[in-house]
Scaffold this active site. Structure first.
Site, PDB file in Angstrom:
ATOM      1  N   GLY A  14       0.835  -1.212   0.000  1.00 10.29           N
ATOM      2  CA  GLY A  14       0.000   0.000   0.000  1.00 10.29           C
ATOM      3  C   GLY A  14       0.856   1.243   0.000  1.00 10.29           C
ATOM      4  N   ALA A  15       1.902   1.228  -0.849  1.00  8.65           N
ATOM      5  CA  ALA A  15       2.885   2.319  -0.806  1.00  8.65           C
ATOM      6  C   ALA A  15       2.711   3.340  -1.926  1.00  8.65           C
ATOM      7  CB  ALA A  15       4.301   1.741  -0.848  1.00  8.65           C
ATOM      8  N   SER A  16       1.663   3.201  -2.742  1.00 13.40           N
ATOM      9  CA  SER A  16       1.547   4.133  -3.876  1.00 13.40           C
ATOM     10  C   SER A  16       0.997   5.484  -3.454  1.00 13.40           C
ATOM     11  CB  SER A  16       0.646   3.523  -4.964  1.00 13.40           C
ATOM     12  OG  SER A  16      -0.663   3.325  -4.472  1.00 13.40           O
ATOM     13  N   VAL A  65      -2.618  -7.789  -1.398  1.00 10.23           N
ATOM     14  CA  VAL A  65      -2.414  -8.470  -0.115  1.00 10.23           C
ATOM     15  C   VAL A  65      -3.528  -9.469   0.216  1.00 10.23           C
ATOM     16  CG1 VAL A  65      -1.015  -6.624   0.914  1.00 10.23           C
ATOM     17  CG2 VAL A  65      -3.501  -6.608   1.247  1.00 10.23           C
ATOM     18  N   SER A 143      -4.232   0.967  13.693  1.00  4.67           N
ATOM     19  CA  SER A 143      -4.974   2.226  13.829  1.00  4.67           C
ATOM     20  C   SER A 143      -5.376   2.384  15.286  1.00  4.67           C
ATOM     21  CB  SER A 143      -6.230   2.181  12.955  1.00  4.67           C
ATOM     22  OG  SER A 143      -6.986   3.365  13.111  1.00  4.67           O
ATOM     23  N   TYR A 157     -14.055  -2.161   9.982  1.00  4.74           N
ATOM     24  CA  TYR A 157     -12.675  -1.652   9.927  1.00  4.74           C
ATOM     25  C   TYR A 157     -12.013  -1.754  11.308  1.00  4.74           C
ATOM     26  CZ  TYR A 157      -8.863   1.750   9.502  1.00  4.74           C
ATOM     27  OH  TYR A 157      -7.633   2.370   9.526  1.00  4.74           O
ATOM     28  N   ALA A 159     -12.744  -3.735  13.709  1.00  2.91           N
ATOM     29  CA  ALA A 159     -12.477  -5.151  14.017  1.00  2.91           C
ATOM     30  C   ALA A 159     -11.202  -5.616  13.316  1.00  2.91           C
ATOM     31  CB  ALA A 159     -13.673  -6.003  13.579  1.00  2.91           C
ATOM     32  N   ILE A 190      -4.577  11.069  10.157  1.00  5.72           N
ATOM     33  CA  ILE A 190      -3.403  11.450   9.365  1.00  5.72           C
ATOM     34  C   ILE A 190      -3.857  12.140   8.080  1.00  5.72           C
ATOM     35  CG2 ILE A 190      -1.292  10.606   8.261  1.00  5.72           C
ATOM     36  CD1 ILE A 190      -1.500  10.201  11.384  1.00  5.72           C
TER      37      ILE A 190
HETATM   38  P1  NAP Z   1      -4.741   5.195   1.202  1.00  3.41           P
HETATM   39  O1  NAP Z   1      -4.221   6.570   1.058  1.00  3.41           O
HETATM   40  O2  NAP Z   1      -6.110   4.872   0.765  1.00  3.41           O
HETATM   41  O3  NAP Z   1      -3.724   4.199   0.456  1.00  3.41           O
HETATM   42  C1  NAP Z   1      -3.957   2.828   0.476  1.00  3.41           C
HETATM   43  C2  NAP Z   1      -2.838   2.115  -0.244  1.00  3.41           C
HETATM   44  O4  NAP Z   1      -3.064   0.708  -0.153  1.00  3.41           O
HETATM   45  C3  NAP Z   1      -2.762   2.441  -1.736  1.00  3.41           C
HETATM   46  O5  NAP Z   1      -1.429   2.397  -2.132  1.00  3.41           O
HETATM   47  C4  NAP Z   1      -3.548   1.288  -2.370  1.00  3.41           C
HETATM   48  O6  NAP Z   1      -3.135   1.129  -3.721  1.00  3.41           O
HETATM   49  C5  NAP Z   1      -3.105   0.144  -1.451  1.00  3.41           C
HETATM   50  N1  NAP Z   1      -4.011  -1.016  -1.393  1.00  3.41           N
HETATM   51  C6  NAP Z   1      -5.347  -1.052  -1.138  1.00  3.41           C
HETATM   52  N2  NAP Z   1      -5.788  -2.310  -1.167  1.00  3.41           N
HETATM   53  C7  NAP Z   1      -4.712  -3.108  -1.439  1.00  3.41           C
HETATM   54  C8  NAP Z   1      -4.527  -4.488  -1.604  1.00  3.41           C
HETATM   55  N3  NAP Z   1      -5.555  -5.362  -1.526  1.00  3.41           N
HETATM   56  N4  NAP Z   1      -3.284  -4.956  -1.861  1.00  3.41           N
HETATM   57  C9  NAP Z   1      -2.237  -4.112  -1.957  1.00  3.41           C
HETATM   58  N5  NAP Z   1      -2.343  -2.773  -1.814  1.00  3.41           N
HETATM   59  C10 NAP Z   1      -3.575  -2.285  -1.554  1.00  3.41           C
HETATM   60  O7  NAP Z   1      -4.627   4.686   2.723  1.00  3.41           O
HETATM   61  P2  NAP Z   1      -3.951   5.382   4.016  1.00  3.41           P
HETATM   62  O8  NAP Z   1      -4.910   6.347   4.585  1.00  3.41           O
HETATM   63  O9  NAP Z   1      -2.569   5.813   3.698  1.00  3.41           O
HETATM   64  O10 NAP Z   1      -3.923   4.105   4.991  1.00  3.41           O
HETATM   65  C11 NAP Z   1      -2.797   3.222   4.999  1.00  3.41           C
HETATM   66  C12 NAP Z   1      -2.887   2.352   6.244  1.00  3.41           C
HETATM   67  O11 NAP Z   1      -2.930   3.196   7.395  1.00  3.41           O
HETATM   68  C13 NAP Z   1      -4.142   1.489   6.310  1.00  3.41           C
HETATM   69  O12 NAP Z   1      -3.819   0.233   6.841  1.00  3.41           O
HETATM   70  C14 NAP Z   1      -5.059   2.257   7.247  1.00  3.41           C
HETATM   71  O13 NAP Z   1      -5.939   1.394   7.927  1.00  3.41           O
HETATM   72  C15 NAP Z   1      -4.035   2.859   8.189  1.00  3.41           C
HETATM   73  N6  NAP Z   1      -4.514   4.073   8.881  1.00  3.41           N
HETATM   74  C16 NAP Z   1      -4.748   5.233   8.200  1.00  3.41           C
HETATM   75  C17 NAP Z   1      -5.159   6.371   8.891  1.00  3.41           C
HETATM   76  C18 NAP Z   1      -5.367   7.696   8.216  1.00  3.41           C
HETATM   77  O14 NAP Z   1      -5.740   8.674   8.912  1.00  3.41           O
HETATM   78  N7  NAP Z   1      -5.142   7.803   6.919  1.00  3.41           N
HETATM   79  C19 NAP Z   1      -5.370   6.303  10.274  1.00  3.41           C
HETATM   80  C20 NAP Z   1      -5.150   5.099  10.928  1.00  3.41           C
HETATM   81  C21 NAP Z   1      -4.709   3.980  10.227  1.00  3.41           C
HETATM   82  P3  NAP Z   1      -4.002   0.279  -4.801  1.00  3.41           P
HETATM   83  O15 NAP Z   1      -5.418   0.796  -4.696  1.00  3.41           O
HETATM   84  O16 NAP Z   1      -3.353   0.532  -6.110  1.00  3.41           O
HETATM   85  O17 NAP Z   1      -3.887  -1.134  -4.387  1.00  3.41           O
END
Ligand code: NAP
Length: 262
Positions: A14-16, A65, A143, A157, A159, A190
């Site tokens: 999920g690094a894009s 994943v 989270s 989520y 859970a 974030i």
């Molecule tokens: P995001 O901006 O939506 O990015 C999600 C990333 O995951 C994208 O690179 C997406 O690319 C990839 N992805 C989604 N489904 C995937 C799969 N099945 N296999 C491989 N890659 C996948 O998300 P984010 O907000 O940065 O969140 C990242 C992590 O932090 C998550 O685990 C989230 O629960 C956690 N988190 C985020 C926040 C927040 O405030 N943002 C807070 C607490 C926890 P593709 O769609 O191309 O696969």
């Protein structure tokens, strides 16, 4: 802290974009070879190219994943490209909302399969390489939502994020036999590309509930992950690190207080 991540091979799911992209940039900036993993090559390559344009080392890979075979093939490809895998950042996650009344089994499965089962598949795929690295570090992005707090519409989520921590504690015991540590970062709110679209009023309201009076940055999470991946963190395993600007501390709004300076 010395720079022990230099030349290490780091696979980030999920690094894009969002937090994963922040982790990729910070690890690459510290000299790691970074595998930028996502389901869509175009956005993964965009991120990797951005990192390379800064003079650092990154390559894009496709991996899902929630699909075990996809993760096995991906880990093999990354290990062949970088000569192994030293660090896994299991970060990929999704957060579609659904109320209790509208939530179907498919909604539930999609979130659990990506966030919780995806953590297992990412780790299983990287494990042979982490074992032979004699360094092995796993950092999960969990989270505060679920393990500590709740959010209406995100019960599935929450859970999945709590499941990651339950998984981690037992995994830590198995991984300790190979000198591999596994820990989790628990982000608060974030500021990612996704949140930015919600408008300033909304973001300011969110920030006002955080004692440090700002949303977190992706770098805040990345630096916590970098510490957990360092040599100095080698005696820490099965633990969680909340990075939320104090958001989970106050009992209620009054508890935030208002201090006057003299
Ligand atoms: P995001 O901006 O939506 O990015 C999600 C990333 O995951 C994208 O690179 C997406 O690319 C990839 N992805 C989604 N489904 C995937 C799969 N099945 N296999 C491989 N890659 C996948 O998300 P984010 O907000 O940065 O969140 C990242 C992590 O932090 C998550 O685990 C989230 O629960 C956690 N988190 C985020 C926040 C927040 O405030 N943002 C807070 C607490 C926890 P593709 O769609 O191309 O696969």
């Amino acid at each position: 802290m010395s720079n022990t991540i230099k030349d290490k091979s780091v696979l980030i799911t999920g690094a894009s974009k969002g937090i994963g992209k922040g982790i990729a940039r910070i690890f690459a900036n510290h000299g790691a070879q970074v595998a930028v993993v996502a389901r869509h090559m175009e956005s993964a390559e965009e991120c990797a190219a951005e990192i390379r344009n800064s003079g650092w080392n990154a390559k894009a890979f496709v991996g899902d994943v929630s699909d075990r075979t996809s993760m096995m093939n991906l880990a093999q490809e990354v290990a062949q490209t970088f000569g192994g895998i030293d660090v896994l950042c299991a970060n990929a996650g999704i957060f579609p909302s659904a109320s209790l009344e509208e939530m179907t089994g498919d909604h539930w499965d999609q979130v659990i399969n990506t966030n919780a089962r995806g953590t297992l598949f990412a780790l299983q795929a990287c494990l042979p390489y982490l074992k032979s690295a004699h360094y092995g570090r796993v950092i999960i992005t969990s989270s505060i939502t679920g393990p500590v707090t709740g959010y209406a519409g995100w019960s599935h989520y929450g859970a999945s994020k709590a499941a990651q921590l339950g998984f981690m504690r037992s995994a830590a015991l198995e991984l300790a036999h190979y000198n591999i540590t596994i820990n989790a970062v628990m982000p608060g709110n974030i500021l990612t590309e996704g949140l930015q679209g919600l408008g300033n009023d909304y973001l300011e309201r969110m920030a006002s509930s955080i004692p440090l009076k700002r949303l977190g940055s992706v770098e805040d999470i990345a630096h916590a992950a970098l510490f957990l991946a360092s040599k100095e963190a080698g005696f820490i395993t099965g633990q969680t690190l909340i990075v939320d600007g104090g958001q989970t501390i106050p009992e209620n709004v009054e508890a935030m207080g208002s201090l006057t300076t003299c």
